[in-house]
Design a protein around this motif. Structure first.
Motif, PDB file in Angstrom:
ATOM      1  N   ASN B 279       0.060  41.578 -33.037  1.00 12.61           N
ATOM      2  CA  ASN B 279       1.243  41.670 -32.459  1.00 12.61           C
ATOM      3  C   ASN B 279       1.354  40.339 -31.378  1.00 12.61           C
ATOM      4  OD1 ASN B 279       1.684  43.460 -34.307  1.00 12.61           O
ATOM      5  ND2 ASN B 279       1.954  45.253 -32.760  1.00 12.61           N
ATOM      6  N   GLU B 280       0.234  40.309 -30.487  1.00 12.66           N
ATOM      7  CA  GLU B 280       0.285  39.492 -29.343  1.00 12.66           C
ATOM      8  C   GLU B 280       0.472  38.035 -29.753  1.00 12.66           C
ATOM      9  OE1 GLU B 280      -2.956  42.093 -26.549  1.00 12.66           O
ATOM     10  OE2 GLU B 280      -3.378  40.076 -27.467  1.00 12.66           O
ATOM     11  N   LEU B 281      -0.196  37.816 -30.951  1.00 12.14           N
ATOM     12  CA  LEU B 281      -0.281  36.361 -31.444  1.00 12.14           C
ATOM     13  C   LEU B 281       1.148  36.169 -32.132  1.00 12.14           C
ATOM     14  CD1 LEU B 281      -3.858  36.231 -32.834  1.00 12.14           C
ATOM     15  CD2 LEU B 281      -2.981  34.806 -31.164  1.00 12.14           C
ATOM     16  N   THR B 282       1.921  36.937 -32.538  1.00 14.33           N
ATOM     17  CA  THR B 282       3.033  36.736 -33.342  1.00 14.33           C
ATOM     18  C   THR B 282       4.493  37.224 -32.524  1.00 14.33           C
ATOM     19  OG1 THR B 282       2.947  38.689 -34.420  1.00 14.33           O
ATOM     20  CG2 THR B 282       2.176  36.745 -35.585  1.00 14.33           C
ATOM     21  N   PRO B 283       4.653  36.741 -31.243  1.00  9.25           N
ATOM     22  CA  PRO B 283       5.914  36.953 -30.675  1.00  9.25           C
ATOM     23  C   PRO B 283       7.142  36.804 -31.244  1.00  9.25           C
ATOM     24  CG  PRO B 283       4.918  35.212 -29.458  1.00  9.25           C
ATOM     25  CD  PRO B 283       4.022  35.784 -30.795  1.00  9.25           C
ATOM     26  N   LEU B 284       6.920  35.843 -32.196  1.00  7.02           N
ATOM     27  CA  LEU B 284       8.273  35.227 -32.837  1.00  7.02           C
ATOM     28  C   LEU B 284       8.836  36.395 -33.777  1.00  7.02           C
ATOM     29  CD1 LEU B 284       9.882  32.574 -32.966  1.00  7.02           C
ATOM     30  CD2 LEU B 284       8.722  32.047 -35.269  1.00  7.02           C
ATOM     31  N   SER B 285       8.161  37.232 -34.363  1.00  4.02           N
ATOM     32  CA  SER B 285       8.823  38.163 -35.258  1.00  4.02           C
ATOM     33  C   SER B 285       8.755  39.644 -34.627  1.00  4.02           C
ATOM     34  CB  SER B 285       7.561  37.779 -36.436  1.00  4.02           C
ATOM     35  OG  SER B 285       7.281  39.324 -37.030  1.00  4.02           O
ATOM     36  N   SER B 286      10.266  39.881 -34.692  1.00  6.15           N
ATOM     37  CA  SER B 286      10.425  41.124 -33.939  1.00  6.15           C
ATOM     38  C   SER B 286       9.886  42.416 -34.804  1.00  6.15           C
ATOM     39  CB  SER B 286      11.883  41.163 -33.561  1.00  6.15           C
ATOM     40  OG  SER B 286      12.589  41.207 -34.754  1.00  6.15           O
ATOM     41  N   LYS B 287       9.979  42.248 -35.982  1.00  2.00           N
ATOM     42  CA  LYS B 287       9.246  43.486 -36.641  1.00  2.00           C
ATOM     43  C   LYS B 287       7.917  42.898 -37.279  1.00  2.00           C
ATOM     44  CE  LYS B 287      13.779  44.721 -38.648  1.00  2.00           C
ATOM     45  NZ  LYS B 287      14.683  44.425 -39.677  1.00  2.00           N
ATOM     46  N   LYS B 288       7.004  43.707 -36.935  1.00  6.32           N
ATOM     47  CA  LYS B 288       5.733  43.294 -37.189  1.00  6.32           C
ATOM     48  C   LYS B 288       5.243  43.833 -38.682  1.00  6.32           C
ATOM     49  CE  LYS B 288       5.443  41.767 -32.787  1.00  6.32           C
ATOM     50  NZ  LYS B 288       5.518  40.057 -32.797  1.00  6.32           N
ATOM     51  N   SER B 289       4.439  42.964 -39.174  1.00  7.68           N
ATOM     52  CA  SER B 289       3.891  43.571 -40.816  1.00  7.68           C
ATOM     53  C   SER B 289       3.003  44.658 -40.102  1.00  7.68           C
ATOM     54  CB  SER B 289       2.994  42.205 -41.264  1.00  7.68           C
ATOM     55  OG  SER B 289       4.016  41.085 -41.398  1.00  7.68           O
ATOM     56  N   GLY B 290       2.690  45.590 -40.876  1.00  2.00           N
ATOM     57  CA  GLY B 290       1.865  46.573 -40.732  1.00  2.00           C
ATOM     58  C   GLY B 290       0.474  46.305 -41.497  1.00  2.00           C
ATOM     59  N   ILE B 291      -0.476  47.005 -40.618  1.00  2.00           N
ATOM     60  CA  ILE B 291      -2.024  46.710 -41.171  1.00  2.00           C
ATOM     61  C   ILE B 291      -2.568  48.309 -41.602  1.00  2.00           C
ATOM     62  CG2 ILE B 291      -4.345  46.053 -40.628  1.00  2.00           C
ATOM     63  CD1 ILE B 291      -2.777  44.378 -38.436  1.00  2.00           C
ATOM     64  N   PHE B 292      -3.094  48.033 -42.894  1.00  2.00           N
ATOM     65  CA  PHE B 292      -3.497  49.267 -43.634  1.00  2.00           C
ATOM     66  C   PHE B 292      -5.006  49.027 -44.002  1.00  2.00           C
ATOM     67  CE2 PHE B 292       1.230  49.408 -43.764  1.00  2.00           C
ATOM     68  CZ  PHE B 292       1.442  50.528 -43.246  1.00  2.00           C
ATOM     69  N   ILE B 293      -5.796  50.171 -43.953  1.00  2.00           N
ATOM     70  CA  ILE B 293      -6.995  50.150 -44.753  1.00  2.00           C
ATOM     71  C   ILE B 293      -6.789  50.295 -46.245  1.00  2.00           C
ATOM     72  CG2 ILE B 293      -9.268  51.358 -44.970  1.00  2.00           C
ATOM     73  CD1 ILE B 293      -8.821  49.833 -42.208  1.00  2.00           C
ATOM     74  N   ALA B 294      -7.267  49.741 -47.007  1.00  4.14           N
ATOM     75  CA  ALA B 294      -7.457  49.725 -48.536  1.00  4.14           C
ATOM     76  C   ALA B 294      -7.970  51.256 -48.985  1.00  4.14           C
ATOM     77  CB  ALA B 294      -8.070  48.851 -49.010  1.00  4.14           C
ATOM     78  N   ASN B 295      -7.218  51.637 -50.111  1.00  9.27           N
ATOM     79  CA  ASN B 295      -7.526  53.074 -50.371  1.00  9.27           C
ATOM     80  C   ASN B 295      -8.137  53.154 -51.828  1.00  9.27           C
ATOM     81  OD1 ASN B 295      -5.343  53.053 -51.780  1.00  9.27           O
ATOM     82  ND2 ASN B 295      -4.289  54.786 -50.648  1.00  9.27           N
ATOM     83  N   LEU B 296      -8.095  52.046 -52.587  1.00 11.84           N
ATOM     84  CA  LEU B 296      -8.643  52.257 -53.936  1.00 11.84           C
ATOM     85  C   LEU B 296     -10.134  52.134 -54.233  1.00 11.84           C
ATOM     86  CD1 LEU B 296      -5.880  50.541 -55.860  1.00 11.84           C
ATOM     87  CD2 LEU B 296      -5.939  52.703 -55.537  1.00 11.84           C
ATOM     88  N   SER B 297     -10.881  51.578 -53.190  1.00 11.72           N
ATOM     89  CA  SER B 297     -12.296  51.372 -53.013  1.00 11.72           C
ATOM     90  C   SER B 297     -12.497  50.572 -54.138  1.00 11.72           C
ATOM     91  CB  SER B 297     -12.784  52.701 -52.880  1.00 11.72           C
ATOM     92  OG  SER B 297     -14.364  52.608 -52.845  1.00 11.72           O
ATOM     93  N   ASN B 298     -13.614  50.789 -54.986  1.00 10.53           N
ATOM     94  CA  ASN B 298     -14.159  50.009 -55.978  1.00 10.53           C
ATOM     95  C   ASN B 298     -13.390  49.902 -57.047  1.00 10.53           C
ATOM     96  OD1 ASN B 298     -16.378  49.307 -54.221  1.00 10.53           O
ATOM     97  ND2 ASN B 298     -17.409  51.096 -55.218  1.00 10.53           N
ATOM     98  N   ASP B 299     -12.200  50.729 -57.130  1.00 11.16           N
ATOM     99  CA  ASP B 299     -11.416  50.703 -58.444  1.00 11.16           C
ATOM    100  C   ASP B 299     -10.328  49.576 -58.131  1.00 11.16           C
ATOM    101  OD1 ASP B 299     -12.799  52.471 -59.791  1.00 11.16           O
ATOM    102  OD2 ASP B 299     -11.559  54.457 -59.221  1.00 11.16           O
ATOM    103  N   ALA B 300     -10.265  48.960 -57.257  1.00 13.78           N
ATOM    104  CA  ALA B 300      -8.965  48.200 -56.962  1.00 13.78           C
ATOM    105  C   ALA B 300      -9.041  47.096 -57.906  1.00 13.78           C
ATOM    106  CB  ALA B 300      -9.101  47.409 -55.244  1.00 13.78           C
ATOM    107  N   GLY B 301     -10.162  46.348 -58.375  1.00 13.90           N
ATOM    108  CA  GLY B 301     -10.133  45.162 -58.972  1.00 13.90           C
ATOM    109  C   GLY B 301      -9.795  45.653 -60.546  1.00 13.90           C
ATOM    110  N   MET B 302     -10.168  46.945 -60.853  1.00 14.83           N
ATOM    111  CA  MET B 302      -9.900  47.357 -62.140  1.00 14.83           C
ATOM    112  C   MET B 302      -8.339  47.651 -62.312  1.00 14.83           C
ATOM    113  SD  MET B 302     -11.843  50.501 -64.099  1.00 14.83           S
ATOM    114  CE  MET B 302     -11.047  51.432 -63.160  1.00 14.83           C
ATOM    115  N   TYR B 303      -7.969  48.313 -61.407  1.00 20.48           N
ATOM    116  CA  TYR B 303      -6.259  48.386 -61.223  1.00 20.48           C
ATOM    117  C   TYR B 303      -5.639  46.969 -61.222  1.00 20.48           C
ATOM    118  CZ  TYR B 303      -6.250  53.296 -59.956  1.00 20.48           C
ATOM    119  OH  TYR B 303      -6.122  54.891 -60.217  1.00 20.48           O
TER     120      TYR B 303
END
Lengths: 310, 310
Positions: B279-303
């Motif tokens: 957020n500090e590095l992107t003052p230009l953008s008023s709505k910030k992109s959210g950051i999330f932890i992946a939740n498919l673990s080792n199946d992400a590639g198969m999906y």
């Protein structure tokens, strides 16, 4: 052959062209941008001017493939403009409004630098390349990213806002955006002049620019002529641009980079410097993306706007 | 409902699944990756295993929407693989070869990290977001950029090779790629351990890790427990990741960032740190992109591999 209208809407003038699908311009003209009262006259002026010129050319609005417009501010992929400081606009959907002023004709809107990128990709230096990154180095630094022949507008209209990539986290001066160390602080015409002043303040050596009131072109000319302090400054500024280009390379991997805007008039002198540093920064990629100077000049936006609806 | 096969081809095992178009897995299994003799048995093994499992399930190859595969190396958008060090492959079009081994069924191939990004976008933490950037922090750092629901493979298969973004041009140690100061040198499990050693060498303070043989998890656990030197190290490493994320933000403007791989198990501790710095590095953008932890673990590639053909 399909025809359309391309509109490059700037803060001072609106450039309008009637283009064919093969990229030929059958007519182009300009009208002033009336920014008073929150820019409320702008779209009406454009609509009236388009009607007038089409009528004079014996063309029918309904035969047009549509009207494309580039606007000087962030545009969401839906065409919505939250705010456009350069025109005084707020909370507007210019595509819908212009379409209703033009009997429902198809209207598409995108950011001006994105549209210029599309123009260079369609008919300019990037012709034949579906994956392209465009940087425009003027008063500020803008850009446009084209993937598979289409503009990457971004989820919040911030696609290719490359002027605000942090290239120097150690910078102490602030950028207009509030961040410190943005590319625009070094690779814009304004930035190059400012960096030259920094060099002159920090170093004692003789330099023809010392004590003068100089422009970016003066700095670039002095560097080309071999002045050591100007050369050092231009190299530092272009190293930051090459760094930003390497980020784009590792994120989007475009086939080519196209550099436009006033600063790009320094031509191959800059290209050679950028390509050398870019290659050093991207050892992973055995084939390097080429760097080219834009060649549509002020018409890039009009071409790209037309391309939006073709 | 349409069904397809998703294959996550790794250097040690191949994970294979039969998936429905609604994202449910009807069956999944693994086979070893036989890398001997330039990996020449790999595609034959996969084809035989798919035939066997489909037959056992009473499914017909011709009823499948196709077979998608993620492979551990650069894949051009045409599906061509110039070289894949992890499998021993050279100059191969795995999609064409596997298709001919499977009676001409539709086969699509993409890079494994790109495919994991697509998996997270389709059925994981990024569900509902068409513009997504995925970082995987493991032994190395990889990633995948999704624009309009599609992988950005890049013109040379280098799309989202984010581990090799230069985040510290002042670095003196070399990355495996030959460059200096790549993100992978700080944000991978290996990088975090190395940076911790640097901190311990440079500073005198007490630290439970001093004199020990420690893992990345040990560093993250010590940081979470409040050890000042570990905290300082993790902050430094995550600042580099946030910097790289800000580059992605200003170039592609994704709606969300998803962080996967072993390092991401530190969870919200990392997310909070990253979001603050991003957020500090992107003052230009008023709505910030959210950051999330992946939740498919080792199946992400198969999906994601399945999604390539659905």
């Amino acid at each position: 052959m399909k025809k359309c209208v391309g509109v490059d809407l700037g803060g001072t003038t609106v450039k309008i062209g009637i283009l064919c699908e093969d990229g030929t311009i059958s007519e182009k003209w300009e009208i002033p941008t009336r920014k008073e009262e929150g820019g409320k006259y702008i779209l009406g002026d454009i609509a009236a001017s388009i009607r007038e010129h089409l009528a004079a050319a014996g063309l029918n609005l309904q035969e047009m493939a549509g009207v494309g417009i580039g606007v000087p501010g962030p545009v969401q992929s839906s065409g919505y403009v939250e705010v456009c400081v350069n025109l005084g606009w707020k909370d507007i959907n210019p595509a819908e409004e212009l379409s209703s002023l033009l009997d429902g004709v198809n209207v598409k809107v995108a950011n001006d630098a994105n549209v210029a990128a599309l123009g260079e990709q369609w008919m300019g230096s990037g012709k034949g390349h579906d994956q392209l990154m465009f940087f425009t180095l003027g008063t500020g630094v803008g850009g446009g990213l084209i993937i598979d022949g289409k503009i990457v507008a971004g989820s919040k209209g911030m696609g290719a806002e490359v002027g605000h990539i942090t290239v120097n986290p150690k910078e102490t001066d602030s950028c207009n955006c509030g961040n410190k160390g943005c590319l625009e602080q070094y690779a814009s015409a304004t930035g190059i002049v400012k960096e030259m002043k920094r060099t002159l303040d920090a170093e004692d050596g003789a330099c023809p620019l010392r004590g003068q009131d100089f422009s970016c072109k003066d700095v670039l000319d002095a560097a080309k002529a071999g002045d050591p302090l100007a050369e050092k400054t231009v190299h530092r500024c272009m190293d930051y641009l090459a760094l930003a280009m390497s980020y784009v390379g590792m994120i989007a991997d475009p086939e080519v980079f196209v550099i436009g805007g006033g600063v790009s008039k320094a031509g191959n002198y800059l290209v050679d410097m950028l390509q050398k540093r870019y290659n050093e920064l991207t050892p992973l990629s055995s084939k390097k993306s080429g760097i080219f100077i834009a060649n549509l000049s002020n018409d890039a936006g009009m071409y790209g706007a037309a391309r939006l609806v073709l």
